[in-house]
Design a protein around this motif. Structure first.
Motif, PDB file in Angstrom:
ATOM      1  N   SER A 157      31.029  37.278  35.799  1.00  0.00           N
ATOM      2  CA  SER A 157      31.069  37.340  34.344  1.00  0.00           C
ATOM      3  C   SER A 157      31.389  38.756  33.870  1.00  0.00           C
ATOM      4  O   SER A 157      31.242  39.727  34.619  1.00  0.00           O
ATOM      5  CB  SER A 157      29.729  36.900  33.758  1.00  0.00           C
ATOM      6  OG  SER A 157      28.703  37.818  34.124  1.00  0.00           O
ATOM      7  N   LEU A 158      31.807  38.848  32.612  1.00  0.00           N
ATOM      8  CA  LEU A 158      32.086  40.155  32.029  1.00  0.00           C
ATOM      9  C   LEU A 158      30.828  41.020  32.002  1.00  0.00           C
ATOM     10  O   LEU A 158      30.893  42.233  32.244  1.00  0.00           O
ATOM     11  CB  LEU A 158      32.629  39.981  30.608  1.00  0.00           C
ATOM     12  CG  LEU A 158      32.924  41.274  29.827  1.00  0.00           C
ATOM     13  CD1 LEU A 158      33.982  42.102  30.544  1.00  0.00           C
ATOM     14  CD2 LEU A 158      33.368  40.949  28.402  1.00  0.00           C
ATOM     15  N   GLY A 159      29.691  40.384  31.756  1.00  0.00           N
ATOM     16  CA  GLY A 159      28.432  41.116  31.725  1.00  0.00           C
ATOM     17  C   GLY A 159      28.105  41.762  33.059  1.00  0.00           C
ATOM     18  O   GLY A 159      27.625  42.901  33.108  1.00  0.00           O
ATOM     19  N   TRP A 191      30.310  42.597  35.385  1.00  0.00           N
ATOM     20  CA  TRP A 191      31.261  43.694  35.568  1.00  0.00           C
ATOM     21  C   TRP A 191      30.780  44.950  34.832  1.00  0.00           C
ATOM     22  O   TRP A 191      30.790  46.055  35.390  1.00  0.00           O
ATOM     23  CB  TRP A 191      32.646  43.293  35.047  1.00  0.00           C
ATOM     24  CG  TRP A 191      33.566  42.705  36.070  1.00  0.00           C
ATOM     25  CD1 TRP A 191      33.939  41.409  36.186  1.00  0.00           C
ATOM     26  CD2 TRP A 191      34.234  43.400  37.129  1.00  0.00           C
ATOM     27  NE1 TRP A 191      34.800  41.236  37.247  1.00  0.00           N
ATOM     28  CE2 TRP A 191      34.999  42.443  37.846  1.00  0.00           C
ATOM     29  CE3 TRP A 191      34.268  44.728  37.545  1.00  0.00           C
ATOM     30  CZ2 TRP A 191      35.783  42.781  38.935  1.00  0.00           C
ATOM     31  CZ3 TRP A 191      35.043  45.068  38.643  1.00  0.00           C
ATOM     32  CH2 TRP A 191      35.794  44.108  39.321  1.00  0.00           C
ATOM     33  N   VAL A 192      30.365  44.761  33.584  1.00  0.00           N
ATOM     34  CA  VAL A 192      29.911  45.902  32.773  1.00  0.00           C
ATOM     35  C   VAL A 192      28.672  46.530  33.396  1.00  0.00           C
ATOM     36  O   VAL A 192      28.566  47.758  33.515  1.00  0.00           O
ATOM     37  CB  VAL A 192      29.617  45.448  31.323  1.00  0.00           C
ATOM     38  CG1 VAL A 192      28.940  46.576  30.537  1.00  0.00           C
ATOM     39  CG2 VAL A 192      30.895  45.019  30.626  1.00  0.00           C
ATOM     40  N   ALA A 193      27.722  45.685  33.822  1.00  0.00           N
ATOM     41  CA  ALA A 193      26.492  46.199  34.434  1.00  0.00           C
ATOM     42  C   ALA A 193      26.791  46.954  35.726  1.00  0.00           C
ATOM     43  O   ALA A 193      26.190  48.010  35.997  1.00  0.00           O
ATOM     44  CB  ALA A 193      25.529  45.043  34.710  1.00  0.00           C
ATOM     45  N   THR A 194      27.722  46.443  36.521  1.00  0.00           N
ATOM     46  CA  THR A 194      28.091  47.105  37.776  1.00  0.00           C
ATOM     47  C   THR A 194      28.732  48.456  37.525  1.00  0.00           C
ATOM     48  O   THR A 194      28.385  49.455  38.166  1.00  0.00           O
ATOM     49  CB  THR A 194      29.054  46.214  38.582  1.00  0.00           C
ATOM     50  OG1 THR A 194      28.438  44.948  38.851  1.00  0.00           O
ATOM     51  CG2 THR A 194      29.423  46.880  39.902  1.00  0.00           C
ATOM     52  N   ILE A 195      29.667  48.502  36.582  1.00  0.00           N
ATOM     53  CA  ILE A 195      30.354  49.759  36.275  1.00  0.00           C
ATOM     54  C   ILE A 195      29.376  50.785  35.714  1.00  0.00           C
ATOM     55  O   ILE A 195      29.411  51.970  36.082  1.00  0.00           O
ATOM     56  CB  ILE A 195      31.511  49.510  35.289  1.00  0.00           C
ATOM     57  CG1 ILE A 195      32.610  48.686  35.977  1.00  0.00           C
ATOM     58  CG2 ILE A 195      32.086  50.837  34.783  1.00  0.00           C
ATOM     59  CD1 ILE A 195      33.725  48.257  35.070  1.00  0.00           C
ATOM     60  N   LEU A 196      28.458  50.328  34.830  1.00  0.00           N
ATOM     61  CA  LEU A 196      27.449  51.242  34.283  1.00  0.00           C
ATOM     62  C   LEU A 196      26.530  51.759  35.393  1.00  0.00           C
ATOM     63  O   LEU A 196      26.147  52.933  35.403  1.00  0.00           O
ATOM     64  CB  LEU A 196      26.633  50.546  33.198  1.00  0.00           C
ATOM     65  CG  LEU A 196      27.363  50.252  31.884  1.00  0.00           C
ATOM     66  CD1 LEU A 196      26.457  49.477  30.931  1.00  0.00           C
ATOM     67  CD2 LEU A 196      27.833  51.549  31.228  1.00  0.00           C
ATOM     68  N   PRO A 217      38.467  40.581  43.443  1.00  0.00           N
ATOM     69  CA  PRO A 217      38.557  41.959  42.910  1.00  0.00           C
ATOM     70  C   PRO A 217      37.196  42.637  42.780  1.00  0.00           C
ATOM     71  O   PRO A 217      37.098  43.856  42.974  1.00  0.00           O
ATOM     72  CB  PRO A 217      39.207  41.764  41.530  1.00  0.00           C
ATOM     73  CG  PRO A 217      39.925  40.455  41.626  1.00  0.00           C
ATOM     74  CD  PRO A 217      39.089  39.606  42.539  1.00  0.00           C
ATOM     75  N   TYR A 218      36.154  41.861  42.469  1.00  0.00           N
ATOM     76  CA  TYR A 218      34.819  42.446  42.309  1.00  0.00           C
ATOM     77  C   TYR A 218      34.314  43.016  43.633  1.00  0.00           C
ATOM     78  O   TYR A 218      33.795  44.141  43.689  1.00  0.00           O
ATOM     79  CB  TYR A 218      33.848  41.389  41.799  1.00  0.00           C
ATOM     80  CG  TYR A 218      32.440  41.904  41.561  1.00  0.00           C
ATOM     81  CD1 TYR A 218      32.139  42.644  40.424  1.00  0.00           C
ATOM     82  CD2 TYR A 218      31.423  41.644  42.466  1.00  0.00           C
ATOM     83  CE1 TYR A 218      30.853  43.116  40.196  1.00  0.00           C
ATOM     84  CE2 TYR A 218      30.137  42.109  42.251  1.00  0.00           C
ATOM     85  CZ  TYR A 218      29.853  42.844  41.113  1.00  0.00           C
ATOM     86  OH  TYR A 218      28.577  43.321  40.907  1.00  0.00           O
ATOM     87  N   ILE A 219      34.480  42.267  44.710  1.00  0.00           N
ATOM     88  CA  ILE A 219      34.039  42.731  46.024  1.00  0.00           C
ATOM     89  C   ILE A 219      34.922  43.879  46.505  1.00  0.00           C
ATOM     90  O   ILE A 219      34.436  44.853  47.091  1.00  0.00           O
ATOM     91  CB  ILE A 219      34.051  41.565  47.037  1.00  0.00           C
ATOM     92  CG1 ILE A 219      33.031  40.505  46.624  1.00  0.00           C
ATOM     93  CG2 ILE A 219      33.746  42.067  48.445  1.00  0.00           C
ATOM     94  CD1 ILE A 219      33.001  39.277  47.515  1.00  0.00           C
TER      95      ILE A 219
END
Length: 319
Positions: A4-6, A8-13, A225-227
């Motif tokens: 989810s977008l959430g 992705w955002v949490a991972t990047i933060l 892409p996430y992994i």
């Protein structure tokens, strides 16, 4: 894996927070001790393992296996990249107390470049399945090139500046001495670049070449892409400390290039088989557990043989 977008955002933060911690640790120029490097190398490795177990708990064994295979591969390629960093540091005579700042900036550049390459690679794969043939052929060619370079046996090879870097040095006025960690200084009303900026540009240009090898390699292990992004990020996060921890050990890893060539060649073949399978050809697929096993075994064998060979060479050199 559906991300989810959430998330992705949490991972990047979260990664930005880790980068901030890393910057806070290395904000003051100092010589990094073996103890400090060892402690933080363990910390970054533990964080990567915990992230992998988190994937195992919430996304399943397939995602976790792909992450660990990608992380180990990217970490191994990063160790090989440290050889180039050592040559760059020696070429520009970077004082030891400034080296950790150079490496931190280099890691940040690498993360940005990897993110761009990953986005481009994911878009290509989603639109054109034949890209796997190109990635596979490129990795097989890279593996052969690594073998040729290893057989050339040039331990005293020096870093050679690329044409872009030479052009910048020729056209942009610079100082002859380091001014702390500053990249630019003003002298007599003129803005000049320092040797620190030249070193950063050298590291950044090297990062581009490293990404060309590593991104196709990890896309051969997972198309998520996430992994791909998180495995790259965790592999790079501890690179600065790893540089100081195994700096003296690098010269003893005499067979590392052979091991990496086997791994890249294996992943290249895996990509070609996957491309054939996607094209409707009844080609076998190599599973994630098999890939992870091959990577671990090859690295273990080449590390052991490297250390044994180095020990034997040292003993033979003694009068």
């Amino acid at each position: 894996m559906d991300v989810s977008l959430g998330l992705w955002v949490a991972t990047i933060l979260g990664l930005c927070a880790l980068i901030a911690v890393d910057f806070f640790i290395g904000r003051k120029p100092h010589e990094v001790s073996i103890k400090e490097a060892a402690i933080w190398s363990v910390v970054w490795t533990v964080l990567a393992v915990l992230f992998g177990f988190g994937l195992l708990a919430f996304k399943g064994g397939q995602s976790a296996g792909e992450f660990f295979a990608g992380f180990i591969t990217e970490k191994s390629l990063s160790v090989d990249n440290l050889f180039v960093f050592v040559l760059i540091m020696a070429k520009f005579a970077v004082p030891s107390r400034y080296q950790q700042r150079v490496l931190l900036i280099g890691v940040l550049i690498a993360l940005v470049l990897r993110a761009a390459f990953i986005a481009a690679g994911a878009a290509l794969i989603a639109s054109f399945s034949w890209v796997f043939y190109i990635f596979g052929a490129f990795l097989i060619w890279t593996a052969w090139k690594l073998i040729q370079e290893a057989r050339a046996d040039k331990p005293d090879e020096e870093y050679e500046e690329n044409k872009v870097l030479k052009a910048i040095e020729k056209r942009v006025p610079s100082t002859g001495a380091y001014h702390g960690t500053r990249l630019l200084v003003v002298q007599d009303g003129k803005r000049l670049m320092t040797p620190m900026l030249i070193v950063v540009l050298a590291i950044g240009s090297a990062d581009i070449l490293f990404a060309l090898d590593s991104i196709p390699a990890i896309f051969g292990l997972t198309q998520d892409p996430y992994i791909v992004f998180t495995a790259n990020a965790f592999a790079l996060m501890g690179l600065r400390q790893l540089y100081f921890l195994i700096g003296g050990l690098l010269k003893r890893l005499v067979h590392l290039s052979y091991g990496l060539s086997v791994i890249l060649g294996f992943i290249g073949v895996k990509l070609v088989l996957h491309a054939l399978h996607e094209s409707g050809v009844p080609a076998p697929e190599i599973s994630v557990p098999v890939s992870l096993g091959v990577i671990i075994v090859v690295l273990a064998v080449t590390t052991a043989t490297s250390l044994l060979t180095s020990k034997k060479n040292a003993a033979d050199a003694q009068p």
